[in-house]
Design a protein around this motif. Structure first.
Motif, PDB file in Angstrom:
ATOM      1  N   LEU A 260       0.834  -1.201   0.000  1.00  0.00           N
ATOM      2  CA  LEU A 260       0.000   0.000   0.000  1.00  0.00           C
ATOM      3  C   LEU A 260       0.868   1.250   0.000  1.00  0.00           C
ATOM      4  N   ILE A 261       1.935   1.238   0.810  1.00  0.00           N
ATOM      5  CA  ILE A 261       2.842   2.383   0.867  1.00  0.00           C
ATOM      6  C   ILE A 261       3.517   2.596  -0.483  1.00  0.00           C
ATOM      7  N   LEU A 262       3.986   1.516  -1.079  1.00  0.00           N
ATOM      8  CA  LEU A 262       4.642   1.629  -2.379  1.00  0.00           C
ATOM      9  C   LEU A 262       3.699   2.222  -3.422  1.00  0.00           C
ATOM     10  N   TYR A 263       2.445   1.793  -3.404  1.00  0.00           N
ATOM     11  CA  TYR A 263       1.475   2.297  -4.371  1.00  0.00           C
ATOM     12  C   TYR A 263       1.190   3.775  -4.143  1.00  0.00           C
ATOM     13  N   LEU A 264       0.951   4.152  -2.874  1.00  0.00           N
ATOM     14  CA  LEU A 264       0.629   5.542  -2.571  1.00  0.00           C
ATOM     15  C   LEU A 264       1.803   6.467  -2.859  1.00  0.00           C
ATOM     16  N   GLN A 265       3.031   6.022  -2.526  1.00  0.00           N
ATOM     17  CA  GLN A 265       4.194   6.865  -2.782  1.00  0.00           C
ATOM     18  C   GLN A 265       4.463   6.993  -4.279  1.00  0.00           C
ATOM     19  N   LYS A 266       4.060   5.994  -5.040  1.00  0.00           N
ATOM     20  CA  LYS A 266       4.206   6.096  -6.490  1.00  0.00           C
ATOM     21  C   LYS A 266       3.305   7.214  -7.024  1.00  0.00           C
ATOM     22  N   LEU A 267       2.147   7.384  -6.395  1.00  0.00           N
ATOM     23  CA  LEU A 267       1.251   8.469  -6.775  1.00  0.00           C
ATOM     24  C   LEU A 267       1.762   9.812  -6.276  1.00  0.00           C
ATOM     25  N   GLY A 268       2.543   9.792  -5.186  1.00  0.00           N
ATOM     26  CA  GLY A 268       3.058  11.012  -4.580  1.00  0.00           C
ATOM     27  C   GLY A 268       2.893  10.947  -3.074  1.00  0.00           C
ATOM     28  N   PHE A 269       3.837  11.556  -2.330  1.00  0.00           N
ATOM     29  CA  PHE A 269       3.806  11.444  -0.870  1.00  0.00           C
ATOM     30  C   PHE A 269       2.553  12.090  -0.282  1.00  0.00           C
ATOM     31  N   ARG A 270       1.992  13.059  -0.987  1.00  0.00           N
ATOM     32  CA  ARG A 270       0.749  13.684  -0.524  1.00  0.00           C
ATOM     33  C   ARG A 270      -0.383  12.659  -0.421  1.00  0.00           C
ATOM     34  N   TRP A 271      -0.346  11.618  -1.256  1.00  0.00           N
ATOM     35  CA  TRP A 271      -1.372  10.576  -1.175  1.00  0.00           C
ATOM     36  C   TRP A 271      -1.240   9.758   0.100  1.00  0.00           C
ATOM     37  N   VAL A 272      -0.003   9.523   0.543  1.00  0.00           N
ATOM     38  CA  VAL A 272       0.208   8.841   1.825  1.00  0.00           C
ATOM     39  C   VAL A 272      -0.400   9.670   2.946  1.00  0.00           C
ATOM     40  N   GLU A 273      -0.115  10.973   2.925  1.00  0.00           N
ATOM     41  CA  GLU A 273      -0.635  11.866   3.971  1.00  0.00           C
ATOM     42  C   GLU A 273      -2.154  11.939   3.930  1.00  0.00           C
ATOM     43  N   ALA A 274      -2.731  11.984   2.711  1.00  0.00           N
ATOM     44  CA  ALA A 274      -4.189  12.041   2.580  1.00  0.00           C
ATOM     45  C   ALA A 274      -4.845  10.775   3.134  1.00  0.00           C
ATOM     46  N   PHE A 275      -4.226   9.621   2.875  1.00  0.00           N
ATOM     47  CA  PHE A 275      -4.729   8.349   3.397  1.00  0.00           C
ATOM     48  C   PHE A 275      -4.741   8.361   4.925  1.00  0.00           C
ATOM     49  N   ILE A 276      -3.628   8.815   5.523  1.00  0.00           N
ATOM     50  CA  ILE A 276      -3.513   8.864   6.983  1.00  0.00           C
ATOM     51  C   ILE A 276      -4.551   9.815   7.579  1.00  0.00           C
ATOM     52  N   ILE A 277      -4.672  11.018   7.003  1.00  0.00           N
ATOM     53  CA  ILE A 277      -5.592  12.023   7.545  1.00  0.00           C
ATOM     54  C   ILE A 277      -7.042  11.555   7.419  1.00  0.00           C
ATOM     55  N   ALA A 278      -7.375  10.886   6.321  1.00  0.00           N
ATOM     56  CA  ALA A 278      -8.738  10.374   6.148  1.00  0.00           C
ATOM     57  C   ALA A 278      -9.092   9.363   7.239  1.00  0.00           C
ATOM     58  N   LEU A 279      -8.159   8.449   7.545  1.00  0.00           N
ATOM     59  CA  LEU A 279      -8.415   7.465   8.601  1.00  0.00           C
ATOM     60  C   LEU A 279      -8.490   8.135   9.972  1.00  0.00           C
ATOM     61  N   LEU A 280      -7.689   9.185  10.185  1.00  0.00           N
ATOM     62  CA  LEU A 280      -7.769   9.927  11.450  1.00  0.00           C
ATOM     63  C   LEU A 280      -9.147  10.560  11.616  1.00  0.00           C
ATOM     64  N   GLY A 281      -9.707  11.035  10.507  1.00  0.00           N
ATOM     65  CA  GLY A 281     -11.051  11.595  10.558  1.00  0.00           C
ATOM     66  C   GLY A 281     -12.087  10.566  10.962  1.00  0.00           C
ATOM     67  N   VAL A 282     -11.952   9.347  10.435  1.00  0.00           N
ATOM     68  CA  VAL A 282     -12.865   8.259  10.805  1.00  0.00           C
ATOM     69  C   VAL A 282     -12.743   7.955  12.301  1.00  0.00           C
ATOM     70  N   ILE A 283     -11.500   7.896  12.796  1.00  0.00           N
ATOM     71  CA  ILE A 283     -11.268   7.616  14.224  1.00  0.00           C
ATOM     72  C   ILE A 283     -11.922   8.679  15.093  1.00  0.00           C
ATOM     73  N   ALA A 284     -11.771   9.953  14.708  1.00  0.00           N
ATOM     74  CA  ALA A 284     -12.338  11.056  15.489  1.00  0.00           C
ATOM     75  C   ALA A 284     -13.857  10.960  15.560  1.00  0.00           C
ATOM     76  N   VAL A 285     -14.489  10.645  14.439  1.00  0.00           N
ATOM     77  CA  VAL A 285     -15.949  10.515  14.416  1.00  0.00           C
ATOM     78  C   VAL A 285     -16.399   9.364  15.313  1.00  0.00           C
ATOM     79  N   CYS A 286     -15.700   8.233  15.229  1.00  0.00           N
ATOM     80  CA  CYS A 286     -16.049   7.061  16.051  1.00  0.00           C
ATOM     81  C   CYS A 286     -15.984   7.385  17.530  1.00  0.00           C
ATOM     82  N   PHE A 287     -14.914   8.041  17.956  1.00  0.00           N
ATOM     83  CA  PHE A 287     -14.783   8.345  19.386  1.00  0.00           C
ATOM     84  C   PHE A 287     -15.738   9.446  19.822  1.00  0.00           C
TER      85      PHE A 287
END
Length: 444
Positions: free
Chosen positions: A161-188
């Motif tokens: 997954l990391i290899l794929y996202l970094q191939k698209l650009g490091f911003r995609w890795v960050e976007a993936f992380i931030i999106a999951l953080l948003g899900v965590i915040a809503v759940c809690f």
């Protein structure tokens, strides 16, 4: 006029670029509104913030909240303040010297010392990965009924997954992380609303108390929360990923980069404090307040949330948040492992091979331990990994503080004296708490 940034106090000249395949890959505006320039630096802080909410942190916070109520909230707050100071130094070190923390240790210390620090850093990353593998596998088990052994194998696939996202650009890795953080915040957020905690006691829980130091059991959990918050691999991680920004080489550009990177990490860590505190508040309100003072297993907490809160949605949200935490943490730990191995050892491989090797170094022992323990005793193992991280922390913190306080190494971008004093106090406090923990362990 700014003085030149002359940094000549390193034993060895700098080696290859940190995370060379994505180094300087995110463009930074040189002109225009300040908010547009600052926007380019948003991202690395949230990858660092992931370490605050990894599954190991869940175990310590669940145990602390169920056993001692809201008392250990003050530890979460103090840990967060420590992390803000130390992460700001990571960004400063990277931008001023062009080195991540691993490279800085390699270039500043004799080979024997650097090799020892590398070994300790690998131990810390393995401890981190054990917590993340267990947490992700438990999350998959709780939601989909997947056995732990298969869940462990699935977590190893994050490298692709990391290899794929970094191939698209490091911003995609960050976007993936931030999106999951948003899900965590809503759940809690939903779970806290269901638990309806005593907010007066929550506020009082942030006030310091001497009981944390005098009570060995409370100190053990407090150090676990500290180790789960100010994590050693996060210091290496931040000093590497901040260099994905093409911030320029002039002194004014580097000063601006330090300022924006510090704002990014501070805001992200304050968000992480909300999540970190939410785990403890949920445990205190749902379990401690109802007399269940022994809840520490993630699976047990999941099972008890339904009857305690009276809503079938609560355990589902718990499982989703846990799975998101585990996925996020394995991604950032893999990147940190690459920074540590490359920085200390200067091993040069193709990007995909480097990530496979660094992942294997951490995932193999983590998988063996997880399969060996099975579902039994996972809480004790998770808490132990966080205490191991806390014990490793000084070996990353002291070099970081020493480097950033040294003008011969940092040049004009050396840390202000007040910041260095605060950082040294933090380093000493962490070391003293660890000595106290070891003393209690030996005599107890």
């Amino acid at each position: 006029m700014d003085a030149p940034n002359t940094a000549t106090g390193w034993r060895k000249s700098g080696g290859e670029l940190s995370l060379s395949d994505v180094h300087g890959s995110v463009p930074v505006r040189r002109h225009g509104p300040i908010w547009k320039r600052a926007f380019a630096f948003i991202g690395p802080g949230y990858l660092v913030a992931v370490g605050y909410m990894d599954p190991g942190n869940w175990a310590t916070s669940l145990a602390g909240g169920s056993k001692f109520g809201y008392t250990l909230l003050t530890v979460a707050l103090v840990s967060n303040i420590m992390a803000i100071v130390l992460q700001s130094l990571c960004a400063r070190l990277a931008i001023a010297s062009g080195r991540d923390l691993a490279q800085a240790c390699r270039d500043a210390f004799p080979r024997s010392v650097a090799f020892t620090l590398w070994a300790l850093a690998e131990i810390a990353i393995i401890a981190t990965d054990i917590a993340e593998v267990i947490g992700t596998a438990i999350g998959l088990n709780l939601i989909f009924g997947i056995p732990l052994e298969i869940g462990v194998v699935i977590t190893a696939l994050d490298v692709f997954l990391i290899l794929y996202l970094q191939k698209l650009g490091f911003r995609w890795v960050e976007a993936f992380i931030i999106a999951l953080l948003g899900v965590i915040a809503v759940c809690f957020g939903i779970q806290i609303a269901m638990a309806d905690p005593n907010w007066g006691e929550v506020i009082r829980g942030f006030a310091p108390t001497t009981e944390i130091v005098t009570n060995p059991e409370m100190l053990y959990l407090a150090l676990g929360i500290l180790g789960a918050t100010v994590m050693p691999h996060n210091l290496y991680l931040h000093s590497g990923i901040v260099q994905t920004r093409a911030y320029g080489d002039t002194l004014p550009e580097k000063r601006q980069a330090i300022r924006f990177a510090t704002i990014d990490s501070t805001v992200a860590l304050m968000f992480a404090l909300l999540i970190n505190a939410s785990i403890l508040i949920l445990a205190a309100a749902a379990f401690h307040a109802t007399g269940r003072t022994d809840v520490a297993e993630l699976g047990e907490a999941h099972a008890l949330l339904n009857p305690v809160l009276g809503a079938a949605l609560a355990p589902t949200l718990f499982g989703i948040a846990l799975l998101c935490c585990g996925l996020n943490s394995t991604v950032t730990a893999t990147i940190a492992g690459q920074i540590v191995m490359e920085g200390f050892l200067q091993l040069k491989f193709a990007p995909w091979l480097r990530r496979l090797i660094t992942r294997a170094i951490a995932i193999v022992p983590a998988a063996l331990v997880t399969v060996w323990y099975g579902e039994a005793g996972t809480a004790e193992l998770l808490i132990l990994t966080q205490v191991v991280l806390s014990l490793q922390l000084s070996f990353a913190v002291f070099p970081l503080v020493m480097f950033t306080a040294d003008k011969t190494k940092m040049g004009a971008l050396v840390a202000p004296r007040w910041l260095s004093v605060c950082a040294y106090l933090i380093a000493i406090i962490i070391a003293l708490l660890n000595v106290k923990l070891l003393f209690d362990f030996v005599i107890g």
